[in-house]
Design a protein around this motif. Structure first.
Motif, PDB file in Angstrom:
ATOM      1  N   GLY A  51       0.826  -1.199   0.000  1.00 63.15           N
ATOM      2  CA  GLY A  51       0.000   0.000   0.000  1.00 63.15           C
ATOM      3  C   GLY A  51       0.857   1.245   0.000  1.00 63.15           C
ATOM      4  O   GLY A  51       0.614   2.194  -0.752  1.00 63.15           O
ATOM      5  N   ASP A  52       1.892   1.257   0.883  1.00 65.43           N
ATOM      6  CA  ASP A  52       2.806   2.392   0.902  1.00 65.43           C
ATOM      7  C   ASP A  52       3.494   2.531  -0.460  1.00 65.43           C
ATOM      8  O   ASP A  52       3.617   3.621  -1.008  1.00 65.43           O
ATOM      9  CB  ASP A  52       3.863   2.229   2.000  1.00 65.43           C
ATOM     10  CG  ASP A  52       3.274   2.377   3.397  1.00 65.43           C
ATOM     11  OD1 ASP A  52       2.128   2.862   3.496  1.00 65.43           O
ATOM     12  OD2 ASP A  52       3.966   2.015   4.371  1.00 65.43           O
ATOM     13  N   SER A  53       3.935   1.444  -1.006  1.00 66.21           N
ATOM     14  CA  SER A  53       4.590   1.465  -2.301  1.00 66.21           C
ATOM     15  C   SER A  53       3.613   1.903  -3.384  1.00 66.21           C
ATOM     16  O   SER A  53       3.960   2.659  -4.271  1.00 66.21           O
ATOM     17  CB  SER A  53       5.150   0.076  -2.615  1.00 66.21           C
ATOM     18  OG  SER A  53       5.756   0.067  -3.868  1.00 66.21           O
ATOM     19  N   ALA A  54       2.370   1.453  -3.309  1.00 70.50           N
ATOM     20  CA  ALA A  54       1.360   1.824  -4.302  1.00 70.50           C
ATOM     21  C   ALA A  54       1.051   3.317  -4.200  1.00 70.50           C
ATOM     22  O   ALA A  54       0.912   3.994  -5.229  1.00 70.50           O
ATOM     23  CB  ALA A  54       0.097   1.005  -4.111  1.00 70.50           C
ATOM     24  N   ASP A  55       0.959   3.849  -2.957  1.00 68.36           N
ATOM     25  CA  ASP A  55       0.715   5.288  -2.797  1.00 68.36           C
ATOM     26  C   ASP A  55       1.889   6.104  -3.352  1.00 68.36           C
ATOM     27  O   ASP A  55       1.692   7.094  -4.064  1.00 68.36           O
ATOM     28  CB  ASP A  55       0.513   5.638  -1.317  1.00 68.36           C
ATOM     29  CG  ASP A  55      -0.794   5.085  -0.759  1.00 68.36           C
ATOM     30  OD1 ASP A  55      -1.677   4.748  -1.575  1.00 68.36           O
ATOM     31  OD2 ASP A  55      -0.910   5.006   0.481  1.00 68.36           O
ATOM     32  N   GLN A  56       3.087   5.666  -3.017  1.00 68.91           N
ATOM     33  CA  GLN A  56       4.274   6.369  -3.513  1.00 68.91           C
ATOM     34  C   GLN A  56       4.330   6.266  -5.045  1.00 68.91           C
ATOM     35  O   GLN A  56       4.623   7.242  -5.726  1.00 68.91           O
ATOM     36  CB  GLN A  56       5.527   5.756  -2.894  1.00 68.91           C
ATOM     37  CG  GLN A  56       6.798   6.487  -3.261  1.00 68.91           C
ATOM     38  CD  GLN A  56       8.023   5.860  -2.597  1.00 68.91           C
ATOM     39  OE1 GLN A  56       7.944   4.798  -1.995  1.00 68.91           O
ATOM     40  NE2 GLN A  56       9.147   6.521  -2.729  1.00 68.91           N
ATOM     41  N   HIS A  57       4.022   5.090  -5.564  1.00 64.98           N
ATOM     42  CA  HIS A  57       4.021   4.890  -7.014  1.00 64.98           C
ATOM     43  C   HIS A  57       2.967   5.784  -7.663  1.00 64.98           C
ATOM     44  O   HIS A  57       3.220   6.391  -8.715  1.00 64.98           O
ATOM     45  CB  HIS A  57       3.752   3.409  -7.326  1.00 64.98           C
ATOM     46  CG  HIS A  57       3.728   3.098  -8.778  1.00 64.98           C
ATOM     47  ND1 HIS A  57       4.852   3.108  -9.550  1.00 64.98           N
ATOM     48  CD2 HIS A  57       2.700   2.765  -9.595  1.00 64.98           C
ATOM     49  CE1 HIS A  57       4.527   2.803 -10.785  1.00 64.98           C
ATOM     50  NE2 HIS A  57       3.221   2.571 -10.839  1.00 64.98           N
ATOM     51  N   SER A  58       1.839   5.925  -7.045  1.00 64.74           N
ATOM     52  CA  SER A  58       0.768   6.760  -7.580  1.00 64.74           C
ATOM     53  C   SER A  58       1.201   8.225  -7.610  1.00 64.74           C
ATOM     54  O   SER A  58       0.982   8.935  -8.601  1.00 64.74           O
ATOM     55  CB  SER A  58      -0.490   6.590  -6.744  1.00 64.74           C
ATOM     56  OG  SER A  58      -1.486   7.467  -7.173  1.00 64.74           O
ATOM     57  N   GLN A  59       1.842   8.711  -6.531  1.00 67.00           N
ATOM     58  CA  GLN A  59       2.327  10.088  -6.483  1.00 67.00           C
ATOM     59  C   GLN A  59       3.401  10.330  -7.555  1.00 67.00           C
ATOM     60  O   GLN A  59       3.401  11.358  -8.238  1.00 67.00           O
ATOM     61  CB  GLN A  59       2.899  10.408  -5.100  1.00 67.00           C
ATOM     62  CG  GLN A  59       1.854  10.499  -4.017  1.00 67.00           C
ATOM     63  CD  GLN A  59       2.473  10.637  -2.628  1.00 67.00           C
ATOM     64  OE1 GLN A  59       3.688  10.567  -2.482  1.00 67.00           O
ATOM     65  NE2 GLN A  59       1.639  10.810  -1.621  1.00 67.00           N
TER      66      GLN A  59
END
Length: 195
Positions: A51-59
């Motif tokens: 989730g953290d990686s997905a949020d960072q990837h999204s940003q």
């Protein structure tokens, strides 16, 4: 019946030993499982990490899209500038051609100016020689005329001598003339008294 009972007892013994073995394996699994995180904890950890990686990837994707949009705008402007420069370049000769042309024109002009300057110098020399010849002949004539005038001047008396001579010949001088003029002015007064 007894045989059935014995047979059941034998099977029971087999089942009991299998059960004991399963109990041992189950105890070992429980001991092993106690050292590991629960499946829920493991899934939660994976979701948090992803989730953290997905949020960072999204940003990062949003930033990448914004940067790409800016790049497209800048690229479009540069492409237009490049097109303008290429069109302008098509209207101008290559620098080497332009330089060759200028050297040819200036070279021809320098040669023409040099020839014209040489012609002017030659004309000036001819004119200067003619002027010097005329000056020398005129100077010689003027020198002769001057000598003649000086010789003639030597024969002439000075102006004051000539004037004295004229006054003596006429018998008149400036003083006697003034006295006579005075007597003429006084004449009518003397005649008027006498009358």
């Amino acid at each position: 019946r007894l045989r059935n009972v014995e047979h059941l007892l034998g099977e029971h013994q087999v089942l009991k030993s299998g059960h004991d073995r399963n109990a041992q394996v189950l105890g070992a699994l429980q001991a092993s499982h106690a050292q590991h995180a629960t499946l829920f904890d493991r899934v939660e950890y994976l979701e948090r990490t992803l989730g953290d990686s997905a949020d960072q990837h999204s940003q990062e994707m949003v930033m990448l899209r914004e940067t790409h949009a800016k790049f497209l705008v800048t690229h479009g402007k540069h492409a237009q500038d490049l097109q303008s420069l290429m069109e302008a370049h098509d209207h101008h000769a290559r620098m080497a051609d332009r330089l060759d042309y200028l050297e040819r024109v200036l070279g021809d002009s320098v040669d023409a100016h040099a020839a014209e300057l040489q012609s002017v110098r030659e004309g000036h020399d001819v004119h200067a020689r003619a002027l010097l010849d005329r000056l020398e002949s005129t100077h010689g004539k003027h020198t002769q005329d001057l000598e003649s005038l000086m010789e003639a001047h030597g024969h002439h008396a000075k102006m004051a001598d000539r004037l004295d001579y004229l006054e003596r010949v006429v018998g008149d001088s400036a003083d006697s003339h003034a006295a006579e003029l005075q007597s003429v002015r006084e004449g009518p007064d003397v005649h008027a008294r006498a009358l």
